[in-house]
Design a protein around this motif. Structure first.
Motif, mmCIF file in Angstrom:
data_model
loop_
_atom_site.group_PDB
_atom_site.id
_atom_site.type_symbol
_atom_site.label_atom_id
_atom_site.label_comp_id
_atom_site.label_asym_id
_atom_site.label_seq_id
_atom_site.Cartn_x
_atom_site.Cartn_y
_atom_site.Cartn_z
ATOM 1 N N TYR A 1 1.069 -1.327 -0.338
ATOM 2 C CA TYR A 1 0.418 -0.070 -0.041
ATOM 3 C C TYR A 1 0.904 1.377 0.055
ATOM 4 O O TYR A 1 0.764 2.617 -0.546
ATOM 5 C CB TYR A 1 -0.870 -0.248 1.264
ATOM 6 N N ASP A 2 1.796 1.187 0.952
ATOM 7 C CA ASP A 2 3.277 2.021 0.776
ATOM 8 C C ASP A 2 3.816 2.589 -0.789
ATOM 9 O O ASP A 2 3.749 4.000 -1.066
ATOM 10 C CB ASP A 2 4.026 1.905 1.623
ATOM 11 N N GLN A 3 4.182 1.500 -1.677
ATOM 12 C CA GLN A 3 4.255 1.613 -2.657
ATOM 13 C C GLN A 3 3.314 2.615 -3.761
ATOM 14 O O GLN A 3 3.642 3.370 -4.490
ATOM 15 C CB GLN A 3 5.270 0.375 -3.402
ATOM 16 N N ALA A 4 2.230 1.517 -3.352
ATOM 17 C CA ALA A 4 1.117 2.700 -4.536
ATOM 18 C C ALA A 4 0.742 4.571 -4.059
ATOM 19 O O ALA A 4 0.908 5.075 -5.321
ATOM 20 C CB ALA A 4 0.163 1.903 -3.580
ATOM 21 N N LEU A 5 0.477 4.614 -2.103
ATOM 22 C CA LEU A 5 0.966 5.879 -2.920
ATOM 23 C C LEU A 5 1.773 6.083 -2.864
ATOM 24 O O LEU A 5 2.175 7.444 -3.228
ATOM 25 C CB LEU A 5 0.481 5.534 -0.930
ATOM 26 N N ALA A 6 2.929 6.028 -2.585
ATOM 27 C CA ALA A 6 4.628 6.546 -3.045
ATOM 28 C C ALA A 6 4.502 6.771 -4.757
ATOM 29 O O ALA A 6 5.248 7.825 -5.299
ATOM 30 C CB ALA A 6 5.958 5.602 -2.958
ATOM 31 N N LEU A 7 3.337 5.923 -5.477
ATOM 32 C CA LEU A 7 3.618 6.489 -6.765
ATOM 33 C C LEU A 7 3.144 7.388 -6.973
ATOM 34 O O LEU A 7 2.667 8.392 -8.038
ATOM 35 C CB LEU A 7 3.223 5.380 -7.787
ATOM 36 N N THR A 8 1.312 7.091 -6.312
ATOM 37 C CA THR A 8 0.250 7.912 -6.222
ATOM 38 C C THR A 8 -0.241 8.811 -5.725
ATOM 39 O O THR A 8 -1.195 7.510 -4.713
ATOM 40 C CB THR A 8 -1.247 7.584 -7.087
ATOM 41 N N PRO A 9 0.083 9.517 -4.597
ATOM 42 C CA PRO A 9 0.127 9.819 -3.132
ATOM 43 C C PRO A 9 -1.483 10.601 -2.635
ATOM 44 O O PRO A 9 -2.370 10.090 -1.427
ATOM 45 C CB PRO A 9 0.771 10.995 -2.486
ATOM 46 N N LEU A 10 -2.454 10.644 -3.897
ATOM 47 C CA LEU A 10 -4.141 10.502 -3.562
ATOM 48 C C LEU A 10 -4.420 9.405 -4.208
ATOM 49 O O LEU A 10 -6.565 9.620 -4.155
ATOM 50 C CB LEU A 10 -4.439 12.034 -4.270
ATOM 51 N N TYR A 11 -4.194 8.087 -4.547
ATOM 52 C CA TYR A 11 -5.058 7.275 -4.284
ATOM 53 C C TYR A 11 -5.706 6.628 -3.377
ATOM 54 O O TYR A 11 -4.935 6.150 -2.132
ATOM 55 C CB TYR A 11 -4.238 6.245 -5.465
ATOM 56 N N LEU A 12 -6.487 6.983 -3.879
ATOM 57 C CA LEU A 12 -7.497 7.084 -2.067
ATOM 58 C C LEU A 12 -7.967 5.091 -1.883
ATOM 59 O O LEU A 12 -7.621 4.958 -0.816
ATOM 60 C CB LEU A 12 -9.040 7.167 -2.499
#
Length: 162
Positions: free
Chosen positions: A137-148
């Motif tokens: 999940y942190d990797q996803a947020l690193a790529l797209t910080p606003l990915y809900l």
């Protein structure tokens, strides 16, 4: 060569039309148009989108088969790897999903790897590996910080771990 380019363009027009039908919930016409596109000039995109249409109808094995055809045509395209992983999650096979999702993340031609990171996190949660899920999940947020979806999944898991 010119004829091949014309066929590719015709197939793209059919895929675009199919996608519009799919967006409007007209899956029967979408499937027929994807099949016509593939018959005209097979592409990884058309097979992947056809698989997606099947998945919407809960025809997961057919969806997976289309994604495998997409990968055979273009192993660099990340979408079908992620989609196979997502379909395996939908059919309660998270352990099988993990390698597919990792391949999606590593694919050179994948515009939305945050989707695969979130799906990988879901898979890790389902197999009892919460710390690896948080990392995904942190990797996803690193790529797209606003990915809900990544934010929601991360904080829901953190809430369960406390």
């Amino acid at each position: 060569m010119e004829e091949q380019n014309l066929m590719r363009e015709q197939a793209q027009v059919l895929t675009d039309r199919a996608f519009r039908h799919q967006q409007h919930g007209d899956l029967g016409d979408a499937i027929a148009l994807y099949r016509r596109s593939i018959a005209t000039y097979p592409t990884a995109e058309a097979h992947t989108f056809l698989g997606w249409a099947y998945a919407i109808m809960a025809r997961y094995e057919e969806a997976i088969a289309e994604c495998e055809k997409a990968i055979a045509l273009d192993a660099t395209f990340g979408n079908p790897y992620n989609d196979i992983g997502a379909y395996l999650l939908e059919t309660a096979r998270p352990e099988e999903a993990i390698p597919w999702l990792k391949q999606a993340i590593a694919a050179p031609r994948y515009a939305t790897p945050q989707f695969a990171h979130v799906n990988l996190g879901r898979a890790y949660e389902l197999v009892g590996r919460p710390h690896e899920a948080l990392a995904a999940y942190d990797q996803a947020l690193a790529l797209t910080p606003l990915y809900l979806p990544a934010t929601w999944a991360k904080y829901a898991l953190l809430g369960r771990l406390n």
